[in-house]
Write a protein that holds these residues in place. Sequence first.
Motif, mmCIF file in Angstrom:
data_model
loop_
_atom_site.group_PDB
_atom_site.id
_atom_site.type_symbol
_atom_site.label_atom_id
_atom_site.label_comp_id
_atom_site.label_asym_id
_atom_site.label_seq_id
_atom_site.Cartn_x
_atom_site.Cartn_y
_atom_site.Cartn_z
ATOM 1 N N LYS A 28 0.854 -1.179 0.000
ATOM 2 C CA LYS A 28 0.000 0.000 0.000
ATOM 3 C C LYS A 28 0.899 1.241 0.000
ATOM 4 O O LYS A 28 1.672 1.458 0.937
ATOM 5 C CB LYS A 28 -0.921 0.012 1.216
ATOM 6 C CG LYS A 28 -2.000 -1.045 1.188
ATOM 7 C CD LYS A 28 -2.831 -1.040 -0.085
ATOM 8 C CE LYS A 28 -3.582 0.246 -0.339
ATOM 9 N NZ LYS A 28 -4.719 0.486 0.552
ATOM 10 N N VAL A 29 0.784 2.034 -1.057
ATOM 11 C CA VAL A 29 1.681 3.171 -1.266
ATOM 12 C C VAL A 29 0.916 4.477 -1.108
ATOM 13 O O VAL A 29 -0.146 4.681 -1.708
ATOM 14 C CB VAL A 29 2.338 3.098 -2.662
ATOM 15 C CG1 VAL A 29 3.226 4.305 -2.906
ATOM 16 C CG2 VAL A 29 3.156 1.802 -2.782
ATOM 17 N N ASP A 30 1.470 5.345 -0.311
ATOM 18 C CA ASP A 30 0.925 6.680 -0.066
ATOM 19 C C ASP A 30 0.919 7.481 -1.370
ATOM 20 O O ASP A 30 1.886 7.440 -2.135
ATOM 21 C CB ASP A 30 1.822 7.371 0.966
ATOM 22 C CG ASP A 30 1.195 8.598 1.581
ATOM 23 O OD1 ASP A 30 0.158 9.065 1.080
ATOM 24 O OD2 ASP A 30 1.769 9.104 2.572
ATOM 25 N N ASN A 31 -0.182 8.213 -1.616
ATOM 26 C CA ASN A 31 -0.226 9.051 -2.803
ATOM 27 C C ASN A 31 -0.659 10.476 -2.490
ATOM 28 O O ASN A 31 -1.093 11.207 -3.379
ATOM 29 C CB ASN A 31 -1.154 8.453 -3.870
ATOM 30 C CG ASN A 31 -0.869 9.014 -5.252
ATOM 31 O OD1 ASN A 31 0.274 9.316 -5.589
ATOM 32 N ND2 ASN A 31 -1.905 9.185 -6.062
ATOM 33 N N ARG A 74 -5.173 6.382 -3.162
ATOM 34 C CA ARG A 74 -4.076 5.568 -2.631
ATOM 35 C C ARG A 74 -3.774 4.492 -3.646
ATOM 36 O O ARG A 74 -4.637 4.092 -4.431
ATOM 37 C CB ARG A 74 -4.437 4.972 -1.276
ATOM 38 C CG ARG A 74 -3.246 4.252 -0.623
ATOM 39 C CD ARG A 74 -3.365 4.225 0.867
ATOM 40 N NE ARG A 74 -3.332 5.573 1.435
ATOM 41 C CZ ARG A 74 -3.493 5.847 2.725
ATOM 42 N NH1 ARG A 74 -3.708 4.870 3.574
ATOM 43 N NH2 ARG A 74 -3.440 7.088 3.157
ATOM 44 N N LEU A 75 -2.549 3.996 -3.625
ATOM 45 C CA LEU A 75 -2.090 3.026 -4.606
ATOM 46 C C LEU A 75 -1.786 1.687 -3.949
ATOM 47 O O LEU A 75 -1.371 1.628 -2.787
ATOM 48 C CB LEU A 75 -0.826 3.544 -5.305
ATOM 49 C CG LEU A 75 -0.897 4.947 -5.897
ATOM 50 C CD1 LEU A 75 0.455 5.350 -6.464
ATOM 51 C CD2 LEU A 75 -1.987 5.053 -6.953
ATOM 52 N N MET A 76 -1.998 0.623 -4.707
ATOM 53 C CA MET A 76 -1.498 -0.687 -4.328
ATOM 54 C C MET A 76 -0.561 -1.151 -5.442
ATOM 55 O O MET A 76 -0.994 -1.387 -6.564
ATOM 56 C CB MET A 76 -2.610 -1.711 -4.125
ATOM 57 C CG MET A 76 -2.053 -3.088 -3.732
ATOM 58 S SD MET A 76 -3.322 -4.377 -3.694
ATOM 59 C CE MET A 76 -4.207 -3.904 -2.216
ATOM 60 N N ALA A 77 0.709 -1.264 -5.124
ATOM 61 C CA ALA A 77 1.712 -1.704 -6.087
ATOM 62 C C ALA A 77 1.964 -3.190 -5.880
ATOM 63 O O ALA A 77 2.225 -3.639 -4.760
ATOM 64 C CB ALA A 77 3.006 -0.912 -5.904
ATOM 65 N N VAL A 78 1.883 -3.964 -6.974
ATOM 66 C CA VAL A 78 2.042 -5.415 -6.917
ATOM 67 C C VAL A 78 3.330 -5.798 -7.631
ATOM 68 O O VAL A 78 3.553 -5.424 -8.789
ATOM 69 C CB VAL A 78 0.836 -6.121 -7.563
ATOM 70 C CG1 VAL A 78 1.036 -7.633 -7.559
ATOM 71 C CG2 VAL A 78 -0.449 -5.746 -6.827
ATOM 72 N N TYR A 79 4.171 -6.572 -6.936
ATOM 73 C CA TYR A 79 5.485 -6.959 -7.453
ATOM 74 C C TYR A 79 5.566 -8.479 -7.551
ATOM 75 O O TYR A 79 5.277 -9.198 -6.604
ATOM 76 C CB TYR A 79 6.593 -6.464 -6.516
ATOM 77 C CG TYR A 79 6.623 -4.969 -6.352
ATOM 78 C CD1 TYR A 79 7.416 -4.168 -7.169
ATOM 79 C CD2 TYR A 79 5.844 -4.346 -5.375
ATOM 80 C CE1 TYR A 79 7.440 -2.787 -7.025
ATOM 81 C CE2 TYR A 79 5.863 -2.972 -5.222
ATOM 82 C CZ TYR A 79 6.661 -2.197 -6.050
ATOM 83 O OH TYR A 79 6.663 -0.831 -5.903
ATOM 84 N N ARG A 112 1.622 3.075 3.487
ATOM 85 C CA ARG A 112 0.520 3.574 4.305
ATOM 86 C C ARG A 112 -0.455 2.454 4.649
ATOM 87 O O ARG A 112 -0.181 1.278 4.424
ATOM 88 C CB ARG A 112 -0.195 4.723 3.589
ATOM 89 C CG ARG A 112 0.603 6.001 3.494
ATOM 90 C CD ARG A 112 0.950 6.616 4.843
ATOM 91 N NE ARG A 112 -0.218 7.028 5.599
ATOM 92 C CZ ARG A 112 -0.775 8.241 5.508
ATOM 93 N NH1 ARG A 112 -0.291 9.142 4.669
ATOM 94 N NH2 ARG A 112 -1.812 8.543 6.262
ATOM 95 N N SER A 113 -1.619 2.821 5.161
ATOM 96 C CA SER A 113 -2.531 1.861 5.762
ATOM 97 C C SER A 113 -3.419 1.145 4.757
ATOM 98 O O SER A 113 -3.611 1.605 3.630
ATOM 99 C CB SER A 113 -3.404 2.567 6.812
ATOM 100 O OG SER A 113 -4.035 3.697 6.245
ATOM 101 N N SER A 126 1.029 -0.178 6.715
ATOM 102 C CA SER A 126 1.513 0.429 7.953
ATOM 103 C C SER A 126 0.562 0.276 9.119
ATOM 104 O O SER A 126 0.923 0.539 10.256
ATOM 105 C CB SER A 126 1.773 1.930 7.727
ATOM 106 O OG SER A 126 0.570 2.592 7.409
ATOM 107 N N GLY A 127 -0.656 -0.134 8.865
ATOM 108 C CA GLY A 127 -1.651 -0.259 9.915
ATOM 109 C C GLY A 127 -3.030 -0.271 9.291
ATOM 110 O O GLY A 127 -3.171 -0.303 8.078
#
Length: 337
Positions: free
Chosen positions: A75-78, A105-110, A122-123, A143-144
């Motif tokens: 989960k990436v802060d935007n 907010r973003l969800m980056a998948v690797y 982030r959360s 993060s929570g």
Amino acid sequence: MDETTTVRRTHRAHGARRTRRRGTTGALLAALTTAALLAGCTVTGPDGDDERGRDDGRRDDQVGTAPVGPVLAVKVDNASAARPQTGLDAADIVYAEQVEGGLSRLMAVYATTFPETVGPVRSARESDLELLRQFDEPTLAFSGAQSKLLPLIDRAPVHAKTPEDAQDAYFRGDEKPAPHNLYLRPNKLIDSPPGADALTTGFRYGPAPAGGTPEDSRTVRYPAARFTFTWSDDSRRWLLSMDGAETITTDDSRVAPATVVIQHVTIRESRFQDFLGNNTPYTQTVGSGRAEVLRDGRVFEANWERGTPTQGTTFTTPDGERMNFAEGQVWVMYRAR
């Protein structure tokens, strides 16, 4: 909003229970998870794979190879204070969702490569649990979460990893103020990337279909966020700008996906709120609807369908043929119908 400080003790207790639960039978875990998601996500239909759900969109040279491990979803802060982000350009897929106050907010998948660092982290949100069911027990780095959401996360088939679960994997940077300065070292959570086979998204890659409309630029707007994708003939990519500024990572890499999906979905109120009392939007990714697929400097009308949480999403052209994506990073922009 980040709730890291307020949920540490609660999440640590849930983490202990989650560790013990990994040893129970798969049937019990599936039952618990299905009950939780049905209660919180208003998902209808059987919760299992059918023949079409097992068509995960892998390329022909990948079929028949089982995933070697879980994908990593971060989960990436935007928020503007979080930019520039780190490691966003290395993601295989980036999902953009609306959160409180009309922000994003973003969800980056690797899966195919891990950058050295990803963040700011982030959360989590309730929508993440339904979205992640398409993968085989993915690792979710966040993060929570809102305290009432933690039991759902605990019961979901994900390996949830917060700073309290994996202290060595997270660190605070000194270039941004908290809470926009929490970063993840992916190789501290997973030894190596699982590979493209783990991307059981339903996406199909290959040549573009016939037709489409030439497109130089497309903007996707949320109530308090704006994403603009501009086609570059030189790079054969869509150059991303957010809120009017070019999206460039901390290592000076321009974020430029090969395919952009604008997926029209139901976005409704959830049962959760932030600390200011703002309702958290719920993005429903199971169902069907229309979409626009941007690739190769053109936009293609498409339809999407995801029958159950454990299936990926199938995209088809108006005449019913499978919609192919271009090779490279994919951004999925969830937009209200």
